[in-house]
Design a protein around this motif. Structure first.
Motif, mmCIF file in Angstrom:
data_model
loop_
_atom_site.group_PDB
_atom_site.id
_atom_site.type_symbol
_atom_site.label_atom_id
_atom_site.label_comp_id
_atom_site.label_asym_id
_atom_site.label_seq_id
_atom_site.Cartn_x
_atom_site.Cartn_y
_atom_site.Cartn_z
ATOM 1 N N GLY A 174 53.358 50.994 32.342
ATOM 2 C CA GLY A 174 54.808 51.219 33.042
ATOM 3 C C GLY A 174 54.658 50.502 34.409
ATOM 4 O O GLY A 174 55.549 50.140 34.940
ATOM 5 N N ASN A 175 53.489 51.148 35.102
ATOM 6 C CA ASN A 175 53.277 50.668 36.396
ATOM 7 C C ASN A 175 51.931 50.161 36.636
ATOM 8 O O ASN A 175 50.919 50.455 36.986
ATOM 9 N N PRO A 176 51.690 48.645 36.184
ATOM 10 C CA PRO A 176 50.610 47.866 35.841
ATOM 11 C C PRO A 176 50.111 47.193 37.173
ATOM 12 O O PRO A 176 48.992 46.757 37.217
ATOM 13 N N GLN A 177 51.005 47.399 38.367
ATOM 14 C CA GLN A 177 50.518 46.790 39.627
ATOM 15 C C GLN A 177 49.008 47.118 40.040
ATOM 16 O O GLN A 177 48.299 46.265 40.334
ATOM 17 N N ALA A 178 48.772 48.260 40.194
ATOM 18 C CA ALA A 178 47.399 48.769 40.464
ATOM 19 C C ALA A 178 46.338 48.403 39.383
ATOM 20 O O ALA A 178 45.306 47.868 40.068
ATOM 21 N N SER A 179 46.513 48.454 38.225
ATOM 22 C CA SER A 179 45.730 47.952 37.124
ATOM 23 C C SER A 179 45.370 46.318 37.176
ATOM 24 O O SER A 179 44.372 46.122 37.250
ATOM 25 N N ILE A 180 46.495 45.830 37.368
ATOM 26 C CA ILE A 180 46.203 44.105 37.344
ATOM 27 C C ILE A 180 45.606 43.640 38.458
ATOM 28 O O ILE A 180 44.740 43.085 38.684
ATOM 29 N N ALA A 181 46.019 44.424 39.756
ATOM 30 C CA ALA A 181 45.441 44.044 40.841
ATOM 31 C C ALA A 181 43.669 44.429 41.062
ATOM 32 O O ALA A 181 42.992 43.487 41.289
ATOM 33 N N GLU A 182 43.410 45.579 40.305
ATOM 34 C CA GLU A 182 41.912 45.765 40.193
ATOM 35 C C GLU A 182 41.260 44.686 39.202
ATOM 36 O O GLU A 182 40.139 44.447 39.745
ATOM 37 N N ILE A 183 41.917 44.415 38.424
ATOM 38 C CA ILE A 183 41.301 43.356 37.457
ATOM 39 C C ILE A 183 41.240 41.945 37.964
ATOM 40 O O ILE A 183 40.115 41.259 37.977
ATOM 41 N N ILE A 184 42.325 41.442 38.767
ATOM 42 C CA ILE A 184 42.323 40.316 39.551
ATOM 43 C C ILE A 184 41.406 40.326 40.537
ATOM 44 O O ILE A 184 40.453 39.224 40.684
ATOM 45 N N VAL A 185 41.071 41.369 41.310
ATOM 46 C CA VAL A 185 39.868 41.399 42.274
ATOM 47 C C VAL A 185 38.848 41.441 41.728
ATOM 48 O O VAL A 185 37.773 40.682 42.087
ATOM 49 N N THR A 186 38.471 42.073 40.682
ATOM 50 C CA THR A 186 37.147 42.454 39.892
ATOM 51 C C THR A 186 36.801 40.514 39.425
ATOM 52 O O THR A 186 35.637 40.212 39.678
ATOM 53 N N ILE A 187 37.719 39.889 38.779
ATOM 54 C CA ILE A 187 37.673 38.516 38.421
ATOM 55 C C ILE A 187 37.195 37.608 39.523
ATOM 56 O O ILE A 187 36.420 36.960 39.647
ATOM 57 N N PHE A 188 38.092 37.694 40.775
ATOM 58 C CA PHE A 188 37.882 36.844 41.924
ATOM 59 C C PHE A 188 36.315 37.125 42.620
ATOM 60 O O PHE A 188 35.958 36.377 42.946
ATOM 61 N N LEU A 189 36.108 38.619 42.575
ATOM 62 C CA LEU A 189 34.754 38.955 43.168
ATOM 63 C C LEU A 189 33.576 38.320 42.177
ATOM 64 O O LEU A 189 32.637 37.937 42.843
ATOM 65 N N GLY A 190 33.984 38.584 40.898
ATOM 66 C CA GLY A 190 32.796 38.074 39.966
ATOM 67 C C GLY A 190 32.400 36.433 40.299
ATOM 68 O O GLY A 190 31.298 36.116 40.178
ATOM 69 N N LEU A 191 33.749 35.814 40.552
ATOM 70 C CA LEU A 191 33.474 34.271 40.440
ATOM 71 C C LEU A 191 32.855 33.814 41.812
ATOM 72 O O LEU A 191 32.202 33.151 42.184
ATOM 73 N N ILE A 192 33.105 34.629 43.174
ATOM 74 C CA ILE A 192 32.445 34.585 44.249
ATOM 75 C C ILE A 192 31.134 34.970 44.273
ATOM 76 O O ILE A 192 30.429 34.042 44.720
ATOM 77 N N ILE A 193 30.842 36.026 43.642
ATOM 78 C CA ILE A 193 29.179 36.202 43.448
ATOM 79 C C ILE A 193 28.706 35.385 42.715
ATOM 80 O O ILE A 193 27.376 34.970 43.026
ATOM 81 N N GLY A 194 29.065 34.904 41.577
ATOM 82 C CA GLY A 194 28.553 33.645 40.685
ATOM 83 C C GLY A 194 28.181 32.495 41.457
ATOM 84 O O GLY A 194 27.458 31.787 41.468
ATOM 85 N N ALA A 195 29.285 32.008 42.414
ATOM 86 C CA ALA A 195 29.367 30.870 43.125
ATOM 87 C C ALA A 195 27.861 30.724 44.200
ATOM 88 O O ALA A 195 27.310 30.054 44.415
ATOM 89 N N ILE A 196 27.980 31.983 44.741
ATOM 90 C CA ILE A 196 26.903 32.432 45.938
ATOM 91 C C ILE A 196 25.554 32.304 45.417
ATOM 92 O O ILE A 196 24.618 31.778 45.863
ATOM 93 N N PHE A 197 25.500 33.130 44.355
ATOM 94 C CA PHE A 197 24.095 33.149 43.733
ATOM 95 C C PHE A 197 23.752 32.597 42.449
ATOM 96 O O PHE A 197 23.103 32.628 41.541
#
Length: 439
Positions: A174-197
């Protein structure tokens, strides 16, 4: 049309079956008043009467206040409390009630209430009520403590666990803002790390890059687990209220929150993060190695989250718990094995490495990734034909880091993380169990 007599009769039968029913009723008629079991009358903060409802008329008659024929007892009691002369004045032959003015009646109102209240204090109803209250609350402190802290539950542990987990999961959806934000940050961070290394090479620079990115993966798992401090801090007041009301056990609440919130969210973000980074980085393309890396990151996340709960449980301020967690993780990073070779630390400080969560995770992912790797392509890297000034095999790197090459050198780290998770969860549970809930 609403039938209040039928409703009151039905409510009475339901209350006799063990159900608690609360509602408000004003000036009930006589047919409803007859259904009352007990009656409490208050006036100016004083108790006028408390006892069986059917004995109230006789009690007031003994006090000199007689109910007129065909008068509703409920209205009569209100007249007594309000000092209405038509209801309360009896056996006053020496007074001419018709000659009294309204102003004089109002002057007698307060003394009348005090007189009736004093009459009740000297009655058997008061003594019986006081004896029941003394028995319930207990004269001694120990008895009083037992009465208020020995809670009974109408439902089983698993029934409470089911509904707490269900409620927590619904709140999460019912309050997915925090959960969705955590998933989005995880995906974004994974892509950034994947691009750097991206696409790590098996050369001398590949050793440094692998060591750095593996450390970062563990570092991310630790600091992303700081959000777990809110699990018990935000709902502290609600938990205390529901617990002292006898809604559920501490164990039901604790495990319900873990099953519905902490475990699924940490698992989901870890799976997403590992799937993105592992193949972008070009780590060891072996099925076993992939799942061992995912399992290690998951164990680190659970251990770090458990430590967050152990620190935050019982706290009232999220910022304080977050600050303590960040300081603790920064200290643990010093003993992870990247910033300093653990074999070079002085003996009187080296024991601190065994309390570092990332140290166990880092040793496990290094063992999993470096074992069997060759970083000097084109050279013969047999046992006695290696570079003097460079590390050419993963085994050499692991030995240089002081990591055991045997299978136990890998799995002992997971055992340590599991033990730390259990210990921290136990601490968090005990802090909730012994949290001051009764004021």
């Amino acid at each position: 049309m609403f039938n209040d007599s039928l409703f009151f009769s039905l409510s009475t039968r339901m209350s006799k079956q063990g159900r608690t029913i609360i509602f408000s009723i004003h000036q009930p008629r006589y047919s409803i008043f007859k259904l009352f079991d007990s009656l409490t009358l208050l006036a100016s903060g004083r108790v006028i009467f408390h006892g069986p409802a059917q004995e109230a008329l006789g009690y007031f008659a003994s006090a000199g206040h007689h109910c007129e024929p065909y008068n509703n007892p409920a209205d009569f009691f209100l007249d007594v409390i309000n000092g209405d002369s038509s209801a309360v004045i009896s056996n006053r032959e020496d007074e001419d009630g018709e000659a009294k003015e309204t102003e004089e009646s109002s002057k007698r109102e307060k003394p009348l209430i005090e007189k009736v209240a004093e009459f009740y204090v000297n009655s058997t109803f008061f003594r019986e009520t006081k004896a029941e209250l003394d028995q319930l609350s207990g004269v001694q402190k120990k008895k009083k403590s037992v009465v208020f802290k020995e809670l009974t539950y109408a439902t089983s542990f698993f029934h409470q666990l089911k509904w707490i987990a269900k409620r927590s999961f619904k709140n999460l959806l019912g309050n997915p803002q925090a959960s969705i934000a955590e998933i989005i940050v995880t995906i974004f961070l994974g892509l950034i790390i994947g691009a750097i290394f991206y696409d790590l090479k098996n050369d001398s620079m590949g050793i440094q890059n692998r060591a750095g990115v593996l450390f970062f993966l563990l570092d991310n798992q630790c600091f992303s687990s700081v959000s777990a401090v809110e699990l018990f801090v935000v709902e502290k007041k609600l938990f205390i209220h529901e617990y002292i009301s006898g809604y559920y056990r501490v164990s039901s609440y604790f495990f319900g929150k873990l099953l519905s919130d902490l475990l699924p969210m940490r698992m989901l973000t870890t799976i997403i993060f590992t799937c993105i980074t592992y193949f972008f980085l070009g780590l060891k393309l072996v099925v076993d190695s992939f799942f061992i890396t995912m399992f290690t990151l998951l164990m680190v996340a659970y251990a770090a989250s458990s430590m967050s709960l152990a620190i935050a449980a019982g706290q009232s301020v999220v910022s304080l718990a977050t600050f303590l967690m960040n300081i603790t993780f920064v200290f643990m990073m010093l003993f992870a094995g990247l910033l300093v070779n653990l074999r070079t630390i002085v003996p009187w400080l080296s024991w601190l490495q065994y309390f570092s969560i990332p140290q166990y995770g880092y040793a496990a992912v290094q063992h999993n990734e470096f074992l069997g790797q060759n970083f000097c392509p084109g050279l013969n890297v047999t046992a006695n034909n290696t570079c003097s000034f460079a590390i050419c095999t993963g085994e050499e790197y692991l030995i240089n880091q002081g990591i055991d090459l045997s299978p136990w050198g890998l799995w002992k780290n997971h055992v340590a993380l599991a033990c730390m998770t259990v210990i921290f969860l136990t601490i968090a549970y005990l802090k909730l169990l012994f949290l001051k809930k009764f004021s």
